[in-house]
Design a protein around this motif. Structure first.
Motif, short mmCIF file in Angstrom:
data_model
loop_
_atom_site.label_atom_id
_atom_site.label_comp_id
_atom_site.label_asym_id
_atom_site.label_seq_id
_atom_site.Cartn_x
_atom_site.Cartn_y
_atom_site.Cartn_z
N ILE A 168 42.59 35.50 42.58
CA ILE A 168 41.84 36.75 41.24
C ILE A 168 41.26 35.95 40.78
CG2 ILE A 168 43.03 37.73 39.64
CD1 ILE A 168 44.20 38.71 42.00
N ARG A 169 39.30 37.15 40.71
CA ARG A 169 38.92 36.30 39.54
C ARG A 169 38.61 37.06 38.82
NH1 ARG A 169 36.25 36.62 44.80
NH2 ARG A 169 34.99 39.22 43.68
N GLU A 170 37.82 36.59 37.89
CA GLU A 170 37.92 37.13 36.50
C GLU A 170 37.68 38.44 36.40
OE1 GLU A 170 34.33 36.16 34.78
OE2 GLU A 170 34.53 36.71 32.57
N ASP A 171 36.83 39.40 36.91
CA ASP A 171 36.29 40.15 37.30
C ASP A 171 37.67 41.73 38.28
OD1 ASP A 171 33.44 40.64 39.76
OD2 ASP A 171 35.58 39.04 39.73
N PHE A 172 38.05 41.13 37.89
CA PHE A 172 39.31 42.19 39.09
C PHE A 172 40.57 42.66 38.51
CE2 PHE A 172 41.02 42.95 42.97
CZ PHE A 172 42.41 42.92 43.52
N SER A 173 40.32 43.92 37.73
CA SER A 173 41.03 44.56 36.86
C SER A 173 42.54 45.05 37.43
CB SER A 173 40.64 45.13 36.36
OG SER A 173 40.13 46.30 36.98
N ARG A 174 43.07 45.04 36.88
CA ARG A 174 44.19 45.42 37.09
C ARG A 174 43.96 46.65 37.58
NH1 ARG A 174 50.05 45.41 34.43
NH2 ARG A 174 51.08 47.01 35.56
N THR A 175 43.06 47.39 36.80
CA THR A 175 43.53 49.06 38.19
C THR A 175 42.70 48.74 38.99
OG1 THR A 175 41.70 49.49 35.61
CG2 THR A 175 42.16 51.46 37.67
N LEU A 176 42.06 47.49 39.85
CA LEU A 176 41.89 47.41 41.05
C LEU A 176 42.77 46.59 42.05
CD1 LEU A 176 38.26 45.08 41.24
CD2 LEU A 176 37.90 48.34 41.70
N ALA A 177 43.93 45.91 41.79
CA ALA A 177 45.12 45.34 42.08
C ALA A 177 45.84 46.29 42.90
CB ALA A 177 45.88 44.30 40.65
N GLU A 178 45.85 47.75 41.49
CA GLU A 178 46.75 48.02 41.56
C GLU A 178 46.60 49.38 42.91
OE1 GLU A 178 47.22 50.41 38.56
OE2 GLU A 178 48.91 49.47 37.60
N ARG A 179 45.06 49.48 42.81
CA ARG A 179 44.43 49.80 43.94
C ARG A 179 44.84 49.79 45.66
NH1 ARG A 179 40.51 54.01 44.00
NH2 ARG A 179 39.88 53.82 46.33
N LEU A 180 44.36 47.98 44.55
CA LEU A 180 44.49 47.15 46.19
C LEU A 180 45.98 46.86 46.83
CD1 LEU A 180 43.66 45.12 48.15
CD2 LEU A 180 43.75 43.61 46.69
N VAL A 181 47.08 47.20 46.44
CA VAL A 181 47.98 47.56 46.83
C VAL A 181 48.29 49.03 47.47
CG1 VAL A 181 50.46 47.94 46.24
CG2 VAL A 181 49.84 45.91 44.86
N ASN A 182 47.90 50.19 46.72
CA ASN A 182 47.96 51.31 47.61
C ASN A 182 46.93 51.09 49.02
OD1 ASN A 182 48.94 53.51 45.95
ND2 ASN A 182 46.96 54.12 44.48
N ASP A 183 46.10 50.55 48.96
CA ASP A 183 45.05 50.58 49.90
C ASP A 183 46.14 49.70 51.18
OD1 ASP A 183 41.65 50.68 48.55
OD2 ASP A 183 43.24 52.34 49.18
N ILE A 184 46.19 48.67 50.63
CA ILE A 184 47.45 48.61 51.42
C ILE A 184 48.82 48.74 52.14
CG2 ILE A 184 48.72 46.21 51.97
CD1 ILE A 184 46.80 44.42 50.39
N GLN A 185 48.80 49.41 51.24
CA GLN A 185 50.18 50.76 52.06
C GLN A 185 49.54 51.70 52.84
OE1 GLN A 185 51.58 52.16 48.43
NE2 GLN A 185 54.08 50.14 48.62
N LYS A 186 48.03 51.77 52.90
CA LYS A 186 48.01 52.79 53.73
C LYS A 186 47.63 51.79 54.73
CE LYS A 186 44.86 55.49 50.11
NZ LYS A 186 43.48 55.71 49.97
N VAL A 187 46.81 50.67 55.46
CA VAL A 187 46.84 50.24 56.46
C VAL A 187 48.31 49.95 56.57
CG1 VAL A 187 46.34 48.24 57.15
CG2 VAL A 187 44.49 49.31 55.42
#
Lengths: 496, 494
Positions: free
Chosen positions: B415-434
């Motif tokens: 988690i770097r400075e520029d990893f916002s909450r929006t991106l975090a939620e998107r990532l979880v979504n994409d991991i679920q798709k995978v």
């Protein structure tokens, strides 16, 4: 109820930077400040301080590139957030650089430079080399390879391998001394002499013994730009070539000069991309003749992001902008472009040299062949010396360094002007005019020789100091002269 | 008389790049081209190729900063033609600020001892060199042999320690990890210390799972051992990641110069120092900890300049950017950034836990990252998850732990400075798709069982059953590659 707000309380985003309180406060120097400040203020404050730095383009002391085309600046900025080491993530950036033969991807810059140096490669063979932060790192890697190879050989022969040494000229740049000291290799320096400011190949070969891991020759001595006679050295006995300045010069304006892998004993070459490679500071290259010259055990196979990545560098994470910029230059300019630039540099160097000769006050120490620079000293430095000339030139904005030669030529002081790509003829002519002005001014100044004669007689020194304590002006004069006296005597390592 | 001109003959400056011949030619790869090309063409060609590189901000594998404020970008560009070696003011200021951040025992007007480097690799090499030289001098003074120096660290160290050991001829004594314990075991480390140990290196922010090692415990145990043996073994803290986190999130954690045996600390400016790649710092406790003979006094431009670095000429932009961040953000700013990182890390972690398929390996305190592995990796493994995530643009690495925990594979998101909450939620979504996609895919295990089970056939195979020879060959080659890759011995993880 608050009746009025002071400027420190009103919304800070309203104030223009120079109206805000941030320019009243002293910049923090020792401790991090507690609070944040607006980005505009931070940017303006730092920008203003940096204004006071000299203009890099007028710094005639440095070989390092100070100008690139705007298109390349754009590329650099666009890749500023790419980490050089993320090969898997940035496969194209990686390919631009190169790597060792183990990398599946092809090399570009390394291959181009290897071919420039006539590395004995087959048609589809990839070159062995790496990109580094500069020639310091490149030299350390090359030296490490030599040391390890020599140690392995000695161990196989059952002989002691605890006293490696390296033979170079006393004119080497300081990074060789660093390498020697940090990696515990003895440095055997061939001393210079008056009129001969590079490594004497015969003396060098005499100094070689069973513990010598390599002999390092310089193509483009820092002091006076001269190319060392690598062919002679090879013919006597040579093992390594350092080409920091000359690697991007010789192939273009002296293509017949045999100094590179055409000589069989040359096993590795380093060159600074950020000197005549025409890239901003932060890029160097080291090329090995072939894979046998780089001991496998020095190469690390790391598990980076889950993929195998071979690496042989001292630095790991670093910016990738300079590699991209180097590639830009190689394809943008091609042979033709580099040759034109080097020829321009040489012509402007001749303009400067002739201008200086015409003043009648200088001896030219540098040769015409070599790195395009002019090293010159005063014909008569008894009244005023080269350090004073250097100081006074700063008033015109020029940075021209003065330094003494290494042993055994320490009595010789030179001024040195490096001709970079962006030093046009106009600037050369301006410099000559300004040097002329400086000389005229110096003539009108009283010489410091009276004080110096007194000091030269060391037995009388204490007595003189006592007498002089009473007179404030004389004190100052003597202190200044003493400082210069001491500075000239002070032993310093290397010149850059 | 030429009646018409081909594209090749007309003045090249007329053509827009994509109309010119330059985009028809193959880019030179091995040799410098003979001729020059227009700068616009050079720019466009390289720019287009670089488009194919991944987007640095979606590279969740790296700790290195990928975003800075535009004002700072301007400053960087303005100083791109400055040589670091021509600056001494800014590096000194940064060194002093960072030294105070680490509670170096400095008097009011005393200047700190430290240097700016290209990164933590160089910083560690300089620190190690200082320890080696100090130890050698001590041994020589005692009349004892000094040819077998060693350094004690955990097996979780970053590869630059192994580089240091190999290049500078120091033996690396690694404390092995074990399942469930992925940092250096302090007691074992202290046991391994002997008279040839030049220092013990502890990591604040292990690369593998972000954990902070217990430096205080190490200090206490080592102090006791030093009392018994009289060896005076010092500690170095590799705070590459943690150095800019601990002072802001965990100010009470004692890991820095507050502990008397800590003699040097390195930190990466380009990780949580929030600067682009290419800047690191190493700070020594006091001048005594940096042997004078390692410092070079060079005659640069006629003035004496003391230097102790491996690199000389390099860009100065990153130092200026570091100074910008230190004064722009201050304590307050860095603290806010780190708190945001930690909160977003928790969001990601909770999202992953909610899927019910992952074990979380990383701890909550430490470097803000989430390291996780599949609860069940018998049908599909973490490498496949990593591969499939790339399709969404994310780079999430998968790697195996070092010995003795090589059977554990983890995925790691930094988690770097520029990893916002929006991106975090998107990532979880994409991991679920995978995960859903993987469930539908046939697993590669059946083929694997099948191949390894057939004893009387060669492994490479002419194992032909119902498929064509080519299909089988491909299958076998893929599996063989994976088989070999898992077995292949690799050093370090970054």
């Amino acid at each position: 109820m608050v009746l009025s707000k002071t400027s420190s309380e009103s919304d800070v985003s309203v104030h223009s930077t120079f109206a805000s309180r941030y320019v009243r406060a002293s910049l923090p120097r020792f401790r991090m400040p507690e609070n944040s400040i607006p980005k505009e203020a931070a940017s303006q404050i730092i920008n203003d301080e940096l204004m006071l730095d000299g203009n890099p383009r007028l710094n005639l002391a440095s070989f390092v590139t100070t100008w690139m085309e705007p298109e390349c600046d754009k590329l650099i900025m666009a890749s500023i957030n790419k980490n050089y080491v993320d090969m898997d993530e940035y496969p194209v950036t990686t390919e631009l650089q190169a790597s060792l033969k183990y990398c599946r991807r092809k090399n570009r810059c390394v291959n181009m430079i290897a071919h420039l140096f006539n590395a004995p490669l087959g048609d589809s063979e990839t070159a062995v080399g790496v990109g580094t932060v500069g020639s310091s790192e490149a030299i350390m890697l090359a030296g490490l390879a030599f040391k390890r190879k020599w140690q392995n050989k000695r161990r196989a022969e059952g002989k002691p391998c605890d006293k490696p040494n390296i033979v170079t000229g006393a004119n080497v740049q300081v990074c060789w001394e660093k390498f020697a000291r940090y990696f515990e290799v003895e440095l055997k320096e061939v001393k210079l002499r008056d009129g001969y400011y590079v490594m004497d190949p015969k003396k060098a070969v005499e100094m070689v013994d069973e513990n010598t891991i390599c002999v390092a020759a310089i193509l483009g001595s820092t002091l006076n730009g001269e190319f060392e006679d690598v062919k002679l050295l090879n013919d006597l006995l040579v093992e390594k070539n350092k080409a920091t300045g000359g690697g991007f010069i010789a192939p273009f304006i002296y293509p017949e000069l045999e100094w590179d892998f055409r000589l069989p004993l040359v096993k590795s070459i380093n060159v600074s991309g950020h000197k005549y490679g025409l890239v901003y500071a932060g890029i160097g290259w080291v090329i090995w003749r072939n894979k046998e010259d780089l001991p496998e055990e020095l190469i690390f196979h790391i598990n980076y992001l889950g993929a195998d990545q071979p690496t042989f560098t001292l630095n790991f994470s670093k910016g990738s902008s300079q590699v991209i910029a180097q590639y830009y230059q190689l394809i943008r300019l091609g042979y033709e472009g580099y040759r034109n630039i080097m020829e321009n540099c040489r012509d402007n160097m001749l303009v400067l040299k002739q201008g200086l000769e015409k003043t009648g006050k200088f001896n030219i120490v540098s040769k015409d062949n070599g790195v395009p620079l002019v090293a010159f000293s005063l014909k008569d430095n008894s009244c005023h010396n080269e350090f004073e000339v250097s100081d006074m030139l700063r008033r015109f904005g020029w940075i021209v360094p003065a330094y003494t030669m290494p042993p055994d030529a320490q009595h010789v002081t030179v001024l040195r002007v490096v001709i970079r790509e962006d030093f046009s003829r106009t600037l050369a002519e301006r410099l000559v005019i300004d040097i002329d002005k400086v000389l005229h001014e110096l003539e009108t100044l009283p010489s410091r020789i009276s004080a110096r004669i007194v000091l030269a007689n060391e037995e009388k020194l204490d007595a003189v100091a006592e007498k002089v304590k009473k007179d404030q002006n004389e004190i100052k004069e003597i202190i200044t002269a003493w400082k210069k006296f001491v500075m000239e005597k002070k032993k310093m390592n290397g010149v850059c």
